[in-house]
Design a protein around this motif. Structure first.
Motif, PDB file in Angstrom:
ATOM      1  N   GLY A 168     -32.513  22.424 -16.552  1.00  0.00           N
ATOM      2  CA  GLY A 168     -32.043  22.657 -15.185  1.00  0.00           C
ATOM      3  C   GLY A 168     -31.911  21.347 -14.428  1.00  0.00           C
ATOM      4  O   GLY A 168     -31.883  20.257 -15.014  1.00  0.00           O
ATOM      5  N   GLU A 169     -31.879  21.474 -13.114  1.00  0.00           N
ATOM      6  CA  GLU A 169     -31.603  20.306 -12.267  1.00  0.00           C
ATOM      7  C   GLU A 169     -32.904  19.637 -11.785  1.00  0.00           C
ATOM      8  O   GLU A 169     -33.185  18.499 -12.126  1.00  0.00           O
ATOM      9  CB  GLU A 169     -30.771  20.805 -11.088  1.00  0.00           C
ATOM     10  N   GLY A 170     -33.682  20.396 -11.042  1.00  0.00           N
ATOM     11  CA  GLY A 170     -34.937  19.853 -10.524  1.00  0.00           C
ATOM     12  C   GLY A 170     -35.715  20.971  -9.869  1.00  0.00           C
ATOM     13  O   GLY A 170     -35.143  22.003  -9.503  1.00  0.00           O
ATOM     14  N   PRO A 171     -37.023  20.788  -9.703  1.00  0.00           N
ATOM     15  CA  PRO A 171     -37.852  21.860  -9.151  1.00  0.00           C
ATOM     16  C   PRO A 171     -37.480  22.196  -7.713  1.00  0.00           C
ATOM     17  O   PRO A 171     -37.062  21.329  -6.948  1.00  0.00           O
ATOM     18  CB  PRO A 171     -39.270  21.285  -9.191  1.00  0.00           C
ATOM     19  N   GLY A 172     -37.646  23.474  -7.378  1.00  0.00           N
ATOM     20  CA  GLY A 172     -37.540  23.913  -5.987  1.00  0.00           C
ATOM     21  C   GLY A 172     -38.943  24.072  -5.420  1.00  0.00           C
ATOM     22  O   GLY A 172     -39.933  23.624  -6.027  1.00  0.00           O
ATOM     23  N   GLU A 175     -41.498  25.995  -7.705  1.00  0.00           N
ATOM     24  CA  GLU A 175     -41.847  25.206  -8.893  1.00  0.00           C
ATOM     25  C   GLU A 175     -42.770  24.050  -8.497  1.00  0.00           C
ATOM     26  O   GLU A 175     -43.708  23.705  -9.223  1.00  0.00           O
ATOM     27  CB  GLU A 175     -40.574  24.658  -9.548  1.00  0.00           C
ATOM     28  N   PRO A 181     -41.480  25.000 -14.290  1.00  0.00           N
ATOM     29  CA  PRO A 181     -40.048  25.107 -13.972  1.00  0.00           C
ATOM     30  C   PRO A 181     -39.570  26.551 -13.892  1.00  0.00           C
ATOM     31  O   PRO A 181     -40.102  27.434 -14.573  1.00  0.00           O
ATOM     32  CB  PRO A 181     -39.358  24.392 -15.145  1.00  0.00           C
ATOM     33  N   PHE A 182     -38.582  26.765 -13.085  1.00  0.00           N
ATOM     34  CA  PHE A 182     -37.867  28.042 -12.995  1.00  0.00           C
ATOM     35  C   PHE A 182     -38.809  29.237 -12.817  1.00  0.00           C
ATOM     36  O   PHE A 182     -38.851  30.137 -13.653  1.00  0.00           O
ATOM     37  CB  PHE A 182     -36.957  28.234 -14.209  1.00  0.00           C
ATOM     38  N   ASN A 208     -36.292  20.168 -16.678  1.00  0.00           N
ATOM     39  CA  ASN A 208     -35.302  19.775 -15.671  1.00  0.00           C
ATOM     40  C   ASN A 208     -34.916  18.309 -15.826  1.00  0.00           C
ATOM     41  O   ASN A 208     -35.644  17.535 -16.451  1.00  0.00           O
ATOM     42  CB  ASN A 208     -35.905  19.949 -14.272  1.00  0.00           C
ATOM     43  N   HIS A 282     -25.475  27.140 -13.278  1.00  0.00           N
ATOM     44  CA  HIS A 282     -26.890  27.158 -12.911  1.00  0.00           C
ATOM     45  C   HIS A 282     -27.221  28.539 -12.336  1.00  0.00           C
ATOM     46  O   HIS A 282     -26.417  29.107 -11.585  1.00  0.00           O
ATOM     47  CB  HIS A 282     -27.134  26.066 -11.864  1.00  0.00           C
TER      48      HIS A 282
HETATM   49  N1  URA Z   1     -33.718  25.022 -10.202  1.00  0.00           N
HETATM   50  C1  URA Z   1     -33.801  24.111 -11.186  1.00  0.00           C
HETATM   51  O1  URA Z   1     -32.818  23.454 -11.507  1.00  0.00           O
HETATM   52  N2  URA Z   1     -34.961  23.969 -11.788  1.00  0.00           N
HETATM   53  C2  URA Z   1     -36.036  24.651 -11.484  1.00  0.00           C
HETATM   54  O2  URA Z   1     -37.050  24.434 -12.110  1.00  0.00           O
HETATM   55  C3  URA Z   1     -35.912  25.607 -10.472  1.00  0.00           C
HETATM   56  C4  URA Z   1     -34.749  25.781  -9.836  1.00  0.00           C
END
Ligand code: URA
Length: 315
Positions: A168-172, A175, A181-182, A208, A282
């Protein structure tokens, strides 16, 4: 009709003269309008000379080397110094896909063909690292500004020997709090997607591009991606999956070093360091645009087909 390349110096000077006239009534690339000499323009219109645009196109077609027919004559001799404008200079170049370093420009290699050349943290040349080694190397990371706002580093979770990895991209926010993650709304959708493919979440590995939450869920910035990317690459070297699913543009563009839009990349098999990679949307985007889920599902079905899996079939 496409005119022949000029062969005599007389013909060459005529072409150059035409180009000079053409410049008088053409808009310049940068939006500046050259002064039009009305009398000259009228003269040109009545002259019966080939239209400068058509001549330029014909010249440009001859100047592009790749699809040249076998019978093509050699390119015309360079213009005399007093008239430096060559037909090729009139063909607008497409803008570069992404900003390149001077070294890359010199190499003249398409970005997607350039492998990542930086060091991989925790990786000894020729050896398969473990995820634990890479996590230790990451430590209490201060390599980019995202460290100042994070609650937890979100390294990755799942099967360290997974055949399938989701990036994925990065934690929200969720997370960031849980360090996993996710796990938020997008994560719940991803879990459903994984299960619909016939896996349990624990069967696959999820990570991520950036390991710390960008403030207010903004996009990761280039320096943050640059700082974190080696860890993602090291993780993939540790897990050695058969397939990577890149979720969204950051994952796909970072891993493939290709700035093509995700809408164009998705659904087409690519390769990352010898591993098959499927770019898709995504899950957060799918929550905003549910009508696009069908396309994402088609992409995931290609992955299932590769593994010989039926929807919902475990194992
Ligand atoms: N979106 C992401 O790209 N990664 C995450 O871990 C959560 C949301």
């Amino acid at each position: 009709m496409v005119s022949e390349a000029p062969e005599t110096s007389q013909e060459l000077s005529e072409v150059l003269e035409d180009l000079r006239r053409h410049l008088l009534w053409q808009e310049e690339d940068g939006g500046r309008i050259l002064q039009v000499d009305a009398r000259l323009a009228a003269e040109l219109r009545g002259s019966g000379l080939p239209r400068p645009q058509a001549m330029l196109r014909a010249q440009a077609a001859k100047a592009v080397p790749a699809p040249a027919p076998a019978t093509q004559p050699p390119p015309p001799t360079p213009a005399p110094a007093a008239r430096p404008m060559a037909p090729r200079a009139m063909v607008p170049e497409p803008p570069p896909a992404r900003r390149e370093s001077p070294a890359e420009r010199l190499l003249d290699v398409p970005p997607q063909a350039r492998p990542y050349a930086g060091p991989l943290p925790g990786v000894v040349e020729g050896e398969r690292p473990t995820l634990d080694e890479i996590r230790r190397e990451l430590g209490d990371c201060r390599r980019c500004k995202l460290c100042s706002g994070r609650k937890n580093i979100v390294f990755g979770s799942g099967n360290p020997r997974a055949e399938l990895v989701f990036v994925g991209e990065g934690p929200g926010a969720d997370e960031d709090v849980q360090g996993v993650p996710f796990v938020g709304a997008a994560g719940q959708l991803l879990t459903k997607m994984i299960e619909a493919m016939g896996y349990r979440r624990d069967d696959v590995y999820i990570c991520n591009v950036v390991k710390c939450r960008p403030p207010n869920n903004r996009n990761p910035e280039p320096d943050e991606v640059t700082a974190c990317e080696p860890f993602l690459r090291a993780q993939l070297k540790a897990v050695q999956p058969k397939v990577i699913v890149a979720l969204g543009k950051f994952a796909a563009q970072t891993l493939l070093r290709d700035s093509t839009a995700i809408t164009r990349m998705r659904g087409n098999w690519r390769e990352y360091e010898g591993i098959k990679l499927m770019p898709t949307f995504h899950p957060a985007y799918l929550l905003r645009q549910p009508a696009e889920k069908k396309k994402a599902w088609e992409d995931l079905q290609q992955v299932m087909k590769f593994f010989g899996k039926q929807p919902g079939q475990r194992g």
